[in-house]
Design a protein around this motif. Structure first.
Motif, PDB file in Angstrom:
ATOM      1  N   GLY A 147       0.839  -1.193   0.000  1.00 26.53           N
ATOM      2  CA  GLY A 147       0.000   0.000   0.000  1.00 26.53           C
ATOM      3  C   GLY A 147       0.877   1.247   0.000  1.00 26.53           C
ATOM      4  O   GLY A 147       1.964   1.259   0.570  1.00 26.53           O
ATOM      5  N   TYR A 148       0.377   2.285  -0.661  1.00 26.39           N
ATOM      6  CA  TYR A 148       1.157   3.520  -0.750  1.00 26.39           C
ATOM      7  C   TYR A 148       1.062   4.312   0.554  1.00 26.39           C
ATOM      8  O   TYR A 148       0.007   4.334   1.211  1.00 26.39           O
ATOM      9  N   LEU A 149       2.146   4.995   0.871  1.00 26.60           N
ATOM     10  CA  LEU A 149       2.171   5.896   2.021  1.00 26.60           C
ATOM     11  C   LEU A 149       2.336   7.315   1.488  1.00 26.60           C
ATOM     12  O   LEU A 149       3.311   7.605   0.795  1.00 26.60           O
ATOM     13  N   ASP A 150       1.382   8.165   1.771  1.00 22.86           N
ATOM     14  CA  ASP A 150       1.493   9.581   1.417  1.00 22.86           C
ATOM     15  C   ASP A 150       2.180  10.256   2.604  1.00 22.86           C
ATOM     16  O   ASP A 150       1.592  10.394   3.678  1.00 22.86           O
ATOM     17  N   MET A 151       3.442  10.653   2.402  1.00 23.39           N
ATOM     18  CA  MET A 151       4.247  11.081   3.544  1.00 23.39           C
ATOM     19  C   MET A 151       4.123  12.563   3.891  1.00 23.39           C
ATOM     20  O   MET A 151       4.910  13.084   4.694  1.00 23.39           O
ATOM     21  N   HIS A 152       3.143  13.223   3.289  1.00 17.80           N
ATOM     22  CA  HIS A 152       2.863  14.599   3.709  1.00 17.80           C
ATOM     23  C   HIS A 152       1.417  14.925   3.360  1.00 17.80           C
ATOM     24  O   HIS A 152       1.083  15.133   2.194  1.00 17.80           O
ATOM     25  N   ALA A 153       0.569  14.932   4.371  1.00 14.38           N
ATOM     26  CA  ALA A 153      -0.841  15.258   4.132  1.00 14.38           C
ATOM     27  C   ALA A 153      -1.409  15.947   5.369  1.00 14.38           C
ATOM     28  O   ALA A 153      -0.852  15.853   6.460  1.00 14.38           O
ATOM     29  N   HIS A 154      -2.481  16.674   5.136  1.00 19.35           N
ATOM     30  CA  HIS A 154      -3.214  17.318   6.236  1.00 19.35           C
ATOM     31  C   HIS A 154      -4.661  16.876   6.074  1.00 19.35           C
ATOM     32  O   HIS A 154      -5.473  17.593   5.506  1.00 19.35           O
ATOM     33  N   ALA A 155      -4.958  15.697   6.526  1.00 17.86           N
ATOM     34  CA  ALA A 155      -6.291  15.149   6.276  1.00 17.86           C
ATOM     35  C   ALA A 155      -7.088  14.967   7.556  1.00 17.86           C
ATOM     36  O   ALA A 155      -8.314  15.011   7.528  1.00 17.86           O
ATOM     37  N   VAL A 156      -6.410  14.785   8.671  1.00 19.51           N
ATOM     38  CA  VAL A 156      -7.127  14.461   9.903  1.00 19.51           C
ATOM     39  C   VAL A 156      -7.962  15.643  10.388  1.00 19.51           C
ATOM     40  O   VAL A 156      -9.062  15.469  10.892  1.00 19.51           O
TER      41      VAL A 156
END
Ligand SMILES: [Zn+2]
Length: 442
Positions: free
Chosen positions: A91-100
């Motif tokens: 599975g891919y890891l998006d190592m920079h997100a602001h989703a929470v």
């Protein structure tokens, strides 16, 4: 050891699979009583890109239990899925997100992220409230109450403090930088006039550290104002300094999460491919309206400013490749941040990042590694993430085509396995359609 013993062990090891198979059911297969079997998969090795065809992958209880060329037969509650001709990657890891911080929106971002193969993401907004939200989400997800990627906290946004050099920050132990330091970022360190430009920028009217801007308010767009300064950095770029900086990052273990797509969407804010992106149906209407306004503002920039911004982006891509060539470790990330990140659609933006990385000169295998194996290393979680191996987390992407042959194949998602749970292409499609329908009703 004698030759005799060798021969004996050789014969014994040849017998063992047969014995095991007989124990399983008598017709050459092994019985599996629970979980899911992906049958006849081609497993992609994320270390070297090699392919193991004809593999049967058994996942259960959130883990990869067995990978074998021997037949596995589903009995009891187990299900078998034929994935002949398909490729299995982590599975891919998006190592920079602001989703929470937007987790309680309706609809949430998880369907789009999962449908894009993202089974985990590094949340960069690590306020106590967000960390609590992330914890609850992970608990709900583990209990099967919600389908969502794993939220990973690992320190907050790693922008470069504009008052200090990237060199000094690296020497002081900064574990990673995002967006090439943001704004002028670490390209300032590559300027032959660094010693005079940095203080001049800080003393002047420039708004550090975000030109050409991380835009939330279209009226605050300052691309034109800051373009001359960016042009100075372009004009004084010294590649030898950049090589030296890269070698220092490699030596100090300073990682990079480039988020090229985040940089590009700012420098090409009025690009028709973004404005007319069919995936905007997954973005809520108020956010879409803000982005269109920013696009309108961008369209009013003087041509010379636009040229500067876009040349700056090309230099950022060049420096990205240069860093990798000099041993710097790089991870994939989108910087998806809701209305804050112009034109970035959750999940889709990580696929766009893959293509930007490819256009910066990285091979399909390198791009795959930046979203799987490299983040696992950065996080110190190689024992559970980053490769398709027995004992690791059953977070997988099933692809329709070979991902190490063409970076575009990383987008060709046939199915996703989330903590051992198989999500078919049809199930993922329905999740996306439901998300779009909820937005259309807004
Ligand atoms: Zn960010």
């Amino acid at each position: 050891m004698t030759r005799h013993k060798h021969a004996f062990l050789g014969a014994l090891s040849a017998l063992l699979p047969i014995l095991a198979a007989c124990g399983g059911g008598g017709d050459g297969g092994i019985d599996v009583a629970g979980g899911t079997i992906l049958q006849n998969a081609t497993v992609v090795n994320t270390r070297d890109g090699s392919l193991a065809a004809g593999m049967n992958v058994h996942v259960e209880g959130g883990k990869i239990r067995r990978i074998t060329s021997q037949p596995l037969r589903a009995t009891g509650g187990a299900q078998a899925i034929d994935v002949s001709g398909k490729y299995v990657v982590p599975g891919y890891l998006d190592m920079h997100a602001h989703a929470v911080e937007s987790a309680d929106r309706d609809p949430p971002y998880w369907p789009m992220m999962l449908a894009s193969g993202i089974t985990g993401f590094r949340e960069e907004s690590d306020s106590p409230a967000n960390m609590e939200r992330g914890k609850v989400l992970n608990q709900d997800s583990a209990a099967g109450r919600v389908l969502a990627p794993e939220v990973i906290f690992h320190g907050g946004e790693a922008h470069l403090n504009p008052t200090i050099s990237a060199r000094d920050a690296s020497n002081a132990g900064a574990p990673s930088f995002d967006h090439l330091g943001a704004g002028w970022g670490l390209l300032m360190d590559c300027s032959s006039e660094e010693q005079t430009l940095r203080p001049a920028a800080l003393a002047g009217s420039l708004k550090p550290p975000f030109p050409p801007t991380f835009v939330t308010n279209p009226r605050a767009y300052d691309g034109a104002q800051n373009a001359p300064f960016y042009q100075r950095i372009l004009d004084t770029y010294d590649e030898a300094k950049c090589v030296e900086l890269s070698k220092l990052f490699a030596k100090n273990g300073t990682w990079q999460t480039l988020t090229l797509i985040r940089l590009r969407t700012q420098d090409y804010g009025n690009d028709a491919q973004y404005r007319n992106d069919p995936n905007l149906v997954y973005i809520d209407k108020s956010t879409r309206a803000i982005w269109q306004q920013v696009g309108d503002q961008f369209a009013k920039l003087p041509a010379s400013a636009v040229t500067t911004l876009q040349q700056f982006y090309e230099l950022q891509k060049r420096v990205s490749k240069l860093m990798k060539q000099n041993g710097v470790k790089i991870m994939a990330g989108s910087d998806f941040s809701g209305d804050m990140s112009i034109w970035l659609v959750p999940g889709v933006s990580l696929h766009q990042e893959f293509r930007e990385l490819a256009s910066a000169g990285f091979s399909p295998l390198e791009v795959l590694q930046m979203a799987t194996r490299d983040p696992a290393e950065f996080l110190g979680r190689q024992s559970s993430l980053g490769s398709v191996e027995e004992g690791k987390d059953a977070d997988l992407v099933v692809l329709d085509a070979n991902p190490v042959a063409d970076v575009a194949n990383l987008d060709r998602i046939s199915a996703v396995v989330l903590k051992g749970r198989y999500l078919s292409g049809a199930a993922l499609g329905k999740m996306k359609a439901d998300a779009a329908a909820a937005i259309a009703r807004q």
